[in-house]
Design a protein around this motif. Structure first.
Motif, PDB file in Angstrom:
ATOM      1  N   GLY A 110       0.826  -1.195   0.000  1.00  0.00           N
ATOM      2  CA  GLY A 110       0.000   0.000   0.000  1.00  0.00           C
ATOM      3  C   GLY A 110       0.863   1.249   0.000  1.00  0.00           C
ATOM      4  O   GLY A 110       1.899   1.297   0.644  1.00  0.00           O
ATOM      5  N   GLU A 111       0.439   2.248  -0.754  1.00  0.00           N
ATOM      6  CA  GLU A 111       1.178   3.507  -0.801  1.00  0.00           C
ATOM      7  C   GLU A 111       0.422   4.552   0.003  1.00  0.00           C
ATOM      8  O   GLU A 111      -0.797   4.665  -0.115  1.00  0.00           O
ATOM      9  N   THR A 112       1.143   5.281   0.801  1.00  0.00           N
ATOM     10  CA  THR A 112       0.533   6.346   1.586  1.00  0.00           C
ATOM     11  C   THR A 112       1.543   7.482   1.763  1.00  0.00           C
ATOM     12  O   THR A 112       2.746   7.267   1.755  1.00  0.00           O
ATOM     13  N   SER A 113       1.035   8.672   1.899  1.00  0.00           N
ATOM     14  CA  SER A 113       1.898   9.811   2.194  1.00  0.00           C
ATOM     15  C   SER A 113       1.650  10.290   3.619  1.00  0.00           C
ATOM     16  O   SER A 113       2.222  11.258   4.069  1.00  0.00           O
ATOM     17  N   GLU A 114       0.790   9.591   4.332  1.00  0.00           N
ATOM     18  CA  GLU A 114       0.377  10.002   5.675  1.00  0.00           C
ATOM     19  C   GLU A 114       1.512   9.984   6.697  1.00  0.00           C
ATOM     20  O   GLU A 114       1.541  10.778   7.608  1.00  0.00           O
TER      21      GLU A 114
END
Length: 140
Positions: free
Chosen positions: A134-138
């Motif tokens: 999964g990709e996230t910038s959080e």
């Protein structure tokens, strides 16, 4: 409890179980599950959406941090799966629908290379379709 003693026993019904399995996903996990079931005498339909077996790890990961070699593991499993008499491999196929209950399912699959539909009867299903990071910038 005294009232229960006076009640008639419940009727137990035995249902027939289809002794065929459907495994969706022919990566390392799916091939291992298929081979394990086939070694126990279960007929297996192994379904793969692409034209190659092995999945992501079995075609791209040559070494793991633990010293495992997924590509060579996948090649060894592929040979065992393709040679086993109890395993039918369906490449370039996807699941369209599944109906049924408790040991008696029918799954409609579509062959993506010729758009033909095939119906498979089975008593169990294993979903081994893998996953993606999964990709996230959080949390940057």
């Amino acid at each position: 409890m005294e009232n229960l003693k006076l009640k008639p026993a419940l009727h137990v019904q035995t249902l027939p179980i289809n002794q065929t399995a459907l495994v969706v996903g022919a990566g390392i996990a799916g091939m291992h599950a298929s081979f394990s079931l086939a070694q126990r005498g279960v007929d297996v339909h192994l379904l793969e959406k692409t034209d190659t077996l092995g999945g992501y790890a079995g075609t791209r990961d040559h070494h793991t941090i633990d010293g495992l070699e997924p590509v060579s593991m996948a090649k060894d499993l592929m040979i065992k799966v393709l040679e086993h008499k109890n395993i039918t491999v369906h490449k370039n196929c996807e699941v369209i629908t599944t109906h049924g209950s408790l040991g008696a399912f029918e799954t409609k699959i579509r062959d993506l290379s010729n758009e033909e539909n095939l119906y498979l009867n089975h008593g169990a299903a294993i979903l081994a379709t893998g996953g993606h990071e999964g990709e996230t910038s959080e949390y940057e």
